[in-house]
Design an enzyme around this catalytic site. Structure first.
Site, PDB file in Angstrom:
ATOM      1  N   LYS A   1     -17.430  33.512 -28.221  1.00  0.00           N
ATOM      2  CA  LYS A   1     -18.213  34.495 -28.982  1.00  0.00           C
ATOM      3  C   LYS A   1     -18.503  35.728 -28.123  1.00  0.00           C
ATOM      4  CE  LYS A   1     -20.371  30.593 -31.203  1.00  0.00           C
ATOM      5  NZ  LYS A   1     -19.595  30.508 -32.439  1.00  0.00           N
TER       6      LYS A   1
ATOM      7  N   TRP B   1     -26.621  22.602 -34.164  1.00  0.00           N
ATOM      8  CA  TRP B   1     -26.060  22.438 -32.819  1.00  0.00           C
ATOM      9  C   TRP B   1     -26.883  21.524 -31.929  1.00  0.00           C
ATOM     10  CZ3 TRP B   1     -21.414  23.247 -33.613  1.00  0.00           C
ATOM     11  CH2 TRP B   1     -21.008  24.239 -34.492  1.00  0.00           C
TER      12      TRP B   1
ATOM     13  N   ASP C   1     -27.885  25.339 -24.477  1.00  0.00           N
ATOM     14  CA  ASP C   1     -26.628  25.714 -25.137  1.00  0.00           C
ATOM     15  C   ASP C   1     -26.739  27.189 -25.502  1.00  0.00           C
ATOM     16  OD1 ASP C   1     -24.554  26.297 -26.842  1.00  0.00           O
ATOM     17  OD2 ASP C   1     -24.977  24.700 -28.295  1.00  0.00           O
TER      18      ASP C   1
HETATM   19  N1  PMP Z   1     -23.236  25.563 -30.042  1.00  0.00           N
HETATM   20  C1  PMP Z   1     -23.392  26.688 -30.763  1.00  0.00           C
HETATM   21  C2  PMP Z   1     -24.693  27.420 -30.698  1.00  0.00           C
HETATM   22  C3  PMP Z   1     -22.352  27.160 -31.561  1.00  0.00           C
HETATM   23  O1  PMP Z   1     -22.529  28.267 -32.294  1.00  0.00           O
HETATM   24  C4  PMP Z   1     -21.124  26.458 -31.593  1.00  0.00           C
HETATM   25  C5  PMP Z   1     -19.937  26.914 -32.392  1.00  0.00           C
HETATM   26  N2  PMP Z   1     -20.119  27.810 -33.353  1.00  0.00           N
HETATM   27  C6  PMP Z   1     -21.020  25.286 -30.841  1.00  0.00           C
HETATM   28  C7  PMP Z   1     -22.088  24.876 -30.073  1.00  0.00           C
HETATM   29  C8  PMP Z   1     -19.760  24.477 -30.840  1.00  0.00           C
HETATM   30  O2  PMP Z   1     -18.830  25.151 -30.071  1.00  0.00           O
HETATM   31  P1  PMP Z   1     -17.310  24.697 -29.897  1.00  0.00           P
HETATM   32  O3  PMP Z   1     -16.621  25.062 -31.160  1.00  0.00           O
HETATM   33  O4  PMP Z   1     -16.848  25.497 -28.709  1.00  0.00           O
HETATM   34  O5  PMP Z   1     -17.275  23.242 -29.648  1.00  0.00           O
END
Ligand code: PMP
Length: 358
Positions: A192, A101, A168
């Protein structure tokens, strides 16, 4: 019958919230329509929308120095928008790499044309710890991911940086109180811990918005557009915001983030104790940096891991225990809505599986 859901996200919603939504689906507050079917300019919608923002601020205990905005495109869309909004011409944007991420965020920032670079990483040890560095920096911002969903690593303390911290928090949003003194932006996809897929919530220190006030970019990319219009510049994802509003109220009714955090710690400790007390399971992450949200572990044998999660799904109604494709193994995601009772049912299954196969 509902399944015991351990999915990493989208993930289980509290049953009470689902039932409330079900009740209100045909007639929101006895008005004869659902929240999905009315104007986002109506008082019915606006009241709920404003409550969602107020409750989010109250939960984190933040004042009007911060703006709460809702932006479509999920967390991934923010990877580039954050860079476009908050990069300064003469200062680099620094990323602490805990895998997927943060890497994606850095890559997208580079694609957005900013000077972004990784300044620390736990790659040397397959990302099984959180890099600790002294940040004596003078950058546009320091970017971290507070909880890495894939590896199950989590910052226990956010780093202190001279530059504003962008966090994030997609997978540990609204799971515990945070010290905001160093936080410039706390954000995440809400699917989540705080609702369903459809938007990202960003909590932004207001002075940072000045950075993009006069930048030339499409209006929908500029966070000022959202801040200036209460996230109602265009039609927002009304149903997703409605579910988020319900989750804010659910957390408040439980007693707030300290209570939620205590419960989360207990649930995670319960599973990590089973793992640590066995010679069969092994946790991926160093003791100090283990996530209370995503417990990643393995039997050390791919075939047994496969059997573990598929048997759990087929015979015990337990969903989502397969590890992320990048790491393999097993992962139990136990977000705010996971009850201790459900976690104990998994624990019993783990012990029984070890008894048979260990
Ligand atoms: N950051 C983290 C820590 C994640 O776990 C995720 C998705 N699992 C994301 C970003 C991406 O999120 P999105 O699918 O909402 O774009």
């Amino acid at each position: 019958m509902r399944q015991y859901n351990f999915s990493a996200g989208p993930s289980e919603l509290p049953l009470e919230v689902l039932k409330e939504i079900q009740e209100e689906l045909l007639s929101y507050k006895n008005n004869g329509f659902s929240i999905m079917e009315i104007s986002h300019r109506s008082s019915y919608y606006e009241q709920m929308h404003n409550d969602a923002i107020k409750d989010a601020k109250e939960l984190y205990g933040i004042n009007d120095d911060y703006e709460v905005i809702f932006v479509q495109g999920g967390a991934t869309m923010q990877f580039s928008l954050l860079a476009m909004n908050f990069s300064l011409d003469n200062k680099p944007c620094e990323y602490i790499d805990t895998d997927v991420w943060t890497q994606k965020a850095c890559e997208e920032a580079i694609l957005a044309g900013v000077n972004a670079k990784i300044v620390a990483s736990s790659k040397d040890s397959k990302y099984n710890y959180i890099p600790k560095i002294a940040l004596n920096n003078d950058s546009s911002y320091t970017y971290i991911c507070s909880n890495n969903t894939v590896h199950g690593t989590q910052y226990k303390q956010l780093p202190i940086s001279n530059s504003p911290l962008i966090v994030d928090a997609s997978s540990d949003f609204f799971s515990k109180k945070l010290d905001f003194s160093n936080i410039g932006v706390l954000y995440g996809g809400v699917q989540k811990n705080a609702g369903i897929a459809g938007f990202a919530c960003l909590i932004i220190r207001k002075d940072l918005l000045e950075r993009s006030k006069n930048k030339t970019m499409p209006k929908m990319f500029n966070y000022n557009t959202y801040a200036d219009n209460n996230s109602l510049f265009n039609t927002p994802p009304t149903f997703a915001i409605y579910v988020y509003a319900k989750i804010m109220k659910w957390i408040k009714a439980k007693g707030g983030l300290d209570v939620i955090n205590q419960e989360n710690e207990i649930k995670a400790k319960y599973l990590y104790d089973i793992i640590d007390n066995s010679n069969f399971y092994k946790a991926y992450v160093n003791n100090d940096d283990r996530s209370v949200m995503n417990v990643c572990f393995t039997t050390g044998n791919d075939e047994l891991d496969l059997e573990f999660w598929s048997k759990a799904a087929k015979e015990h109604n337990m969903l989502g225990l397969k590890g992320h494709k990048k790491l393999g193994g097993l992962r139990a995601s136990i977000y705010n809505s996971a009850s201790l009772e459900k976690v104990k049912i998994l624990g019993e299954y783990m012990k029984e599986y070890e008894r048979v196969r260990g």
